[in-house]
Design a protein around this motif. Structure first.
Motif, PDB file in Angstrom:
ATOM      1  N   TYR A  19       0.834  -1.207   0.000  1.00 30.28           N
ATOM      2  CA  TYR A  19       0.000   0.000   0.000  1.00 30.28           C
ATOM      3  C   TYR A  19       0.864   1.251   0.000  1.00 30.28           C
ATOM      4  O   TYR A  19       0.536   2.239  -0.656  1.00 30.28           O
ATOM      5  CB  TYR A  19      -0.975  -0.010   1.181  1.00 30.28           C
ATOM      6  N   ALA A  20       1.980   1.210   0.701  1.00 29.03           N
ATOM      7  CA  ALA A  20       2.912   2.342   0.693  1.00 29.03           C
ATOM      8  C   ALA A  20       3.490   2.530  -0.708  1.00 29.03           C
ATOM      9  O   ALA A  20       3.610   3.666  -1.194  1.00 29.03           O
ATOM     10  CB  ALA A  20       4.025   2.115   1.713  1.00 29.03           C
ATOM     11  N   ARG A  21       3.816   1.425  -1.369  1.00 32.28           N
ATOM     12  CA  ARG A  21       4.347   1.513  -2.736  1.00 32.28           C
ATOM     13  C   ARG A  21       3.274   2.001  -3.706  1.00 32.28           C
ATOM     14  O   ARG A  21       3.581   2.747  -4.642  1.00 32.28           O
ATOM     15  CB  ARG A  21       4.918   0.163  -3.159  1.00 32.28           C
ATOM     16  N   ALA A  22       2.029   1.606  -3.484  1.00 35.38           N
ATOM     17  CA  ALA A  22       0.939   2.096  -4.335  1.00 35.38           C
ATOM     18  C   ALA A  22       0.765   3.603  -4.143  1.00 35.38           C
ATOM     19  O   ALA A  22       0.565   4.343  -5.110  1.00 35.38           O
ATOM     20  CB  ALA A  22      -0.357   1.366  -4.014  1.00 35.38           C
ATOM     21  N   THR A  55      -5.299  -4.279  -5.512  1.00 36.65           N
ATOM     22  CA  THR A  55      -6.737  -4.410  -5.289  1.00 36.65           C
ATOM     23  C   THR A  55      -7.229  -3.387  -4.274  1.00 36.65           C
ATOM     24  O   THR A  55      -6.679  -3.265  -3.186  1.00 36.65           O
ATOM     25  CB  THR A  55      -7.068  -5.835  -4.799  1.00 36.65           C
ATOM     26  N   GLY A  56      -8.261  -2.665  -4.661  1.00 34.87           N
ATOM     27  CA  GLY A  56      -8.869  -1.673  -3.783  1.00 34.87           C
ATOM     28  C   GLY A  56      -8.234  -0.300  -3.867  1.00 34.87           C
ATOM     29  O   GLY A  56      -8.765   0.668  -3.345  1.00 34.87           O
ATOM     30  N   VAL A  57      -7.089  -0.199  -4.524  1.00 35.86           N
ATOM     31  CA  VAL A  57      -6.406   1.092  -4.653  1.00 35.86           C
ATOM     32  C   VAL A  57      -6.358   1.482  -6.125  1.00 35.86           C
ATOM     33  O   VAL A  57      -7.065   2.369  -6.558  1.00 35.86           O
ATOM     34  CB  VAL A  57      -4.989   1.058  -4.033  1.00 35.86           C
ATOM     35  N   GLY A  58      -5.531   0.809  -6.921  1.00 39.13           N
ATOM     36  CA  GLY A  58      -5.442   1.113  -8.344  1.00 39.13           C
ATOM     37  C   GLY A  58      -6.169   0.100  -9.203  1.00 39.13           C
ATOM     38  O   GLY A  58      -6.183   0.194 -10.423  1.00 39.13           O
ATOM     39  N   SER A  59      -6.765  -0.882  -8.563  1.00 37.33           N
ATOM     40  CA  SER A  59      -7.468  -1.948  -9.262  1.00 37.33           C
ATOM     41  C   SER A  59      -8.788  -2.198  -8.533  1.00 37.33           C
ATOM     42  O   SER A  59      -8.853  -2.110  -7.305  1.00 37.33           O
ATOM     43  CB  SER A  59      -6.598  -3.213  -9.254  1.00 37.33           C
ATOM     44  N   ALA A  60      -9.805  -2.524  -9.285  1.00 37.44           N
ATOM     45  CA  ALA A  60     -11.158  -2.645  -8.732  1.00 37.44           C
ATOM     46  C   ALA A  60     -11.300  -3.792  -7.734  1.00 37.44           C
ATOM     47  O   ALA A  60     -10.595  -4.798  -7.808  1.00 37.44           O
ATOM     48  CB  ALA A  60     -12.157  -2.841  -9.863  1.00 37.44           C
TER      49      ALA A  60
END
Length: 110
Positions: A52-55, A64-69
């Motif tokens: 998540y930090a890298r995202a 998933t949930g950040v940059g992907s549905a």
């Protein structure tokens, strides 16, 4: 349940179409859907791999949930509220669900 075994496998299936494909592959009468439910903020807090930090930094783009549905499952046989209950409680509910399936009980309502 010919062999008396329950196999627990984690599939990364954030979309309904993926879940339906897994169900077709395994067989709808041989699969139970277990959803480990936690809010995105809880997942970010538990980020042991730093994904998540890298995202957030832009180096991971398909999380998933950040940059992907992510589509919440429309059908679950057992929901583990991992974001709001202790790990031991989720583990015990999963154990009880698996034992119920082994005994030939309902695959839903866990």
């Amino acid at each position: 349940m010919e062999s008396g075994l329950v196999v627990i496998a984690a599939f990364i299936t954030p979309l309904g179409v993926q879940r339906r494909a897994v169900e077709r592959l395994i067989g709808p009468d041989r699969i139970s859907w277990i959803h480990a439910d936690a809010a995105l903020a809880v997942c970010q807090q538990r980020d042991v791999k730093g994904l998540y930090a890298r995202a957030a930094a832009g180096t991971v783009t398909q999380l998933t949930g950040v940059g992907s549905a992510f589509e919440r499952p429309d059908r679950c046989d057992c929901v583990l509220s991992t974001g709001s209950e202790p790990v031991q409680a989720s583990a015990e509910r999963l154990r009880e669900f698996a034992l119920n399936v082994l005994r030939g009980g309902s695959r839903s309502g866990g």
